[in-house]
Design a protein around this motif. Structure first.
Motif, PDB file in Angstrom:
ATOM      1  N   PHE A 133       1.258 -40.826 -35.680  1.00  0.00           N
ATOM      2  CA  PHE A 133       2.001 -40.426 -34.450  1.00  0.00           C
ATOM      3  C   PHE A 133       3.226 -39.552 -35.356  1.00  0.00           C
ATOM      4  CE2 PHE A 133       2.865 -44.618 -35.297  1.00  0.00           C
ATOM      5  CZ  PHE A 133       4.190 -44.873 -35.642  1.00  0.00           C
ATOM      6  N   ASN A 134       3.642 -38.466 -34.408  1.00  0.00           N
ATOM      7  CA  ASN A 134       4.832 -37.708 -34.908  1.00  0.00           C
ATOM      8  C   ASN A 134       5.934 -38.094 -34.364  1.00  0.00           C
ATOM      9  OD1 ASN A 134       6.611 -35.442 -34.741  1.00  0.00           O
ATOM     10  ND2 ASN A 134       4.979 -34.219 -35.622  1.00  0.00           N
ATOM     11  N   THR A 135       6.924 -38.989 -35.401  1.00  0.00           N
ATOM     12  CA  THR A 135       8.147 -39.565 -35.153  1.00  0.00           C
ATOM     13  C   THR A 135       8.917 -38.719 -34.336  1.00  0.00           C
ATOM     14  OG1 THR A 135       8.735 -39.105 -37.338  1.00  0.00           O
ATOM     15  CG2 THR A 135       7.612 -41.191 -37.021  1.00  0.00           C
ATOM     16  N   GLU A 136       8.940 -37.466 -34.813  1.00  0.00           N
ATOM     17  CA  GLU A 136      10.046 -36.466 -33.905  1.00  0.00           C
ATOM     18  C   GLU A 136       9.592 -36.364 -32.594  1.00  0.00           C
ATOM     19  OE1 GLU A 136      10.462 -32.974 -36.288  1.00  0.00           O
ATOM     20  OE2 GLU A 136      11.630 -33.763 -38.244  1.00  0.00           O
ATOM     21  N   LEU A 137       8.454 -35.954 -32.516  1.00  0.00           N
ATOM     22  CA  LEU A 137       8.010 -35.783 -31.045  1.00  0.00           C
ATOM     23  C   LEU A 137       8.029 -37.092 -29.915  1.00  0.00           C
ATOM     24  CD1 LEU A 137       4.624 -33.533 -31.115  1.00  0.00           C
ATOM     25  CD2 LEU A 137       6.950 -32.756 -30.207  1.00  0.00           C
ATOM     26  N   VAL A 213      -1.060 -33.642 -35.336  1.00  0.00           N
ATOM     27  CA  VAL A 213       0.142 -34.646 -35.168  1.00  0.00           C
ATOM     28  C   VAL A 213       1.374 -34.202 -36.194  1.00  0.00           C
ATOM     29  CG1 VAL A 213       0.878 -36.773 -35.758  1.00  0.00           C
ATOM     30  CG2 VAL A 213      -0.980 -36.682 -34.353  1.00  0.00           C
ATOM     31  N   ALA A 214       0.784 -33.999 -37.237  1.00  0.00           N
ATOM     32  CA  ALA A 214       1.733 -33.380 -38.389  1.00  0.00           C
ATOM     33  C   ALA A 214       2.341 -32.066 -38.063  1.00  0.00           C
ATOM     34  CB  ALA A 214       0.923 -33.331 -39.744  1.00  0.00           C
ATOM     35  N   GLU A 230      -0.956 -39.622 -45.782  1.00  0.00           N
ATOM     36  CA  GLU A 230      -1.049 -38.422 -46.794  1.00  0.00           C
ATOM     37  C   GLU A 230      -0.195 -37.602 -46.021  1.00  0.00           C
ATOM     38  OE1 GLU A 230      -5.353 -39.374 -48.203  1.00  0.00           O
ATOM     39  OE2 GLU A 230      -5.155 -37.829 -46.995  1.00  0.00           O
ATOM     40  N   GLU A 231      -0.138 -37.333 -44.878  1.00  0.00           N
ATOM     41  CA  GLU A 231       0.573 -36.298 -44.257  1.00  0.00           C
ATOM     42  C   GLU A 231       2.171 -36.740 -44.346  1.00  0.00           C
ATOM     43  OE1 GLU A 231      -0.399 -33.492 -43.064  1.00  0.00           O
ATOM     44  OE2 GLU A 231      -2.194 -33.653 -42.275  1.00  0.00           O
ATOM     45  N   ALA A 232       2.460 -37.851 -44.140  1.00  0.00           N
ATOM     46  CA  ALA A 232       3.734 -38.460 -44.581  1.00  0.00           C
ATOM     47  C   ALA A 232       4.196 -38.104 -45.817  1.00  0.00           C
ATOM     48  CB  ALA A 232       3.987 -39.964 -44.342  1.00  0.00           C
ATOM     49  N   ALA A 233       3.438 -38.662 -46.922  1.00  0.00           N
ATOM     50  CA  ALA A 233       3.632 -38.173 -48.337  1.00  0.00           C
ATOM     51  C   ALA A 233       4.004 -36.678 -48.566  1.00  0.00           C
ATOM     52  CB  ALA A 233       2.457 -38.839 -49.109  1.00  0.00           C
ATOM     53  N   PHE A 236       5.678 -34.312 -43.867  1.00  0.00           N
ATOM     54  CA  PHE A 236       5.698 -34.165 -42.408  1.00  0.00           C
ATOM     55  C   PHE A 236       6.325 -35.368 -41.783  1.00  0.00           C
ATOM     56  CE2 PHE A 236       2.461 -31.398 -43.928  1.00  0.00           C
ATOM     57  CZ  PHE A 236       2.850 -30.196 -43.172  1.00  0.00           C
ATOM     58  N   PRO A 237       6.779 -35.238 -40.371  1.00  0.00           N
ATOM     59  CA  PRO A 237       7.204 -36.726 -39.804  1.00  0.00           C
ATOM     60  C   PRO A 237       6.234 -37.512 -39.119  1.00  0.00           C
ATOM     61  CG  PRO A 237       7.803 -34.798 -38.562  1.00  0.00           C
ATOM     62  CD  PRO A 237       7.073 -34.085 -39.975  1.00  0.00           C
TER      63      PRO A 237
END
Length: 341
Positions: A133-137, A213-214, A230-233, A236-237
């Protein structure tokens, strides 16, 4: 040790000593992301001098291609992608049994898949199914972060979720198989039909939803949690969760294609790809966070730990069988994919 095993070990030991001009080529079919397929291909070329011709497709698309090429195979070895299509290919006689001396170095789940398929496919990595999930969205839209399968039916998520199309994506097929195994088939399809109203797209690739999502194109995806990590690393949020009720997992697999034109190099690649060195080097170069099959490869920092997740005893034999796979996909097409959105 049997004479056959001794002969195999002797032949493998001799292979690296061959002159570079005699190495030939390998037609590698890869169903991981291109960011991982390329380091695998380059690593084998560096190690052996064999020229690798790389083709990348999703697992469902690759299985269809191997079926279409059955009378005149163009690929030699199939690496990566979820295990169920590999199991189906073995059942259909599209892949060959092979035993590497490195089988004993692998985690139990990788060895079990090899035994279960009579040596036709072997696990090379594993990862748990969950949510990204996108934390900002979700903060901007005042949405709760999903923690359970039941949470995804929240009306607030309408139009906010992506999951891949199971006809082309092994990831999405594992979603169906996991829910069927956990809930029973009728409740699982009822769940999928109810979830359909919240799905904004069914892309072809299993990694496309977490990429969306990213990039902020959708709030939530049903994905393997290593992809979210991997996207978080990468900055990306993105957050992730393993469903509270339990979940399934993938065994990324490898198979030698029946009738391979470059069989010796296919066997050589198979043996090399199971080594700790190959798995560690390629996964680090590609920045992948799965659990690797060789026991001697440590878990990378930031990688989700399968040992702490509530994982079901996923039935690879049942859900990898060709007839069961076709039946479930046909039912999904009929009852879910055909629904209006």
């Amino acid at each position: 040790m049997t004479p056959r095993r001794l002969a195999l070990l002797a032949s493998l030991a001799l292979l690296p000593a061959l002159p570079a001009a005699a190495q030939g080529q390998l037609n590698l079919y890869c169903s991981a992301t291109i960011e991982w397929c390329q380091p695998i291909a380059r690593g084998f070329e560096r190690e052996t001098g064999v020229r690798v011709n790389l083709t990348q497709r999703s697992t469902g698309e690759m299985l269809a291609a191997i079926r279409a090429e059955a009378r005149n195979p163009r690929g030699d070895v199939w690496w990566g992608g979820t295990g169920d299509p590999h199991v189906a290919a073995g059942e259909e006689g599209l892949t060959e049994a092979y035993e590497s001396p490195r089988i004993a170095e692998l985690h139990d789940w990788a060895q079990a898949q090899w035994r279960q398929t009579q040596g036709r496919t072997v696990g090379v990595y594993a990862s748990v199914l969950g949510f990204g999930f996108n934390t900002e969205l979700i903060a901007r839209r005042n949405l709760p972060a999903p923690r359970c399968w039941a949470d995804l039916l929240n009306p607030a998520y309408r139009g906010e979720i992506q999951v891949a199309n199971p006809n082309s994506s092994g990831t999405a097929y594992i979603v169906i198989a996991t829910l069927v195994q956990m809930m029973g088939e009728e409740p699982a399809f009822d769940y999928l039909k109810r979830l359909h109203g919240s799905i904004n797209a069914y892309p072809r690739s299993g990694t496309a939803p977490i990429t969306a999502v990213a990039r902020g194109e959708t709030a939530i995806s049903i994905s393997f949690v290593h992809n979210a990590a991997e996207e978080a690393a990468a900055g990306f949020p993105v957050g992730h969760a393993v469903p509270c009720e339990g979940t399934g997992y993938e065994i990324g697999s490898m198979s030698i294609i029946r009738g391979a034109r470059n069989l010796q190099n296919a066997q050589r690649f198979y043996h090399w790809a199971l080594s700790a060195e190959a798995q560690l080097t390629a996964s680090r170069e590609a920045k992948k966070l799965q659990t690797m099959a060789n026991r001697n490869v440590p878990l990378t920092d930031g990688a989700p730990n399968m040992a702490t997740a509530r994982i079901i005893d996923y039935d690879n034999a049942r859900f990898g069988a060709s007839a069961e796979r076709r039946r479930l996909l046909a039912r999904w097409d009929r009852e879910v994919g055909a629904l209006p959105r």
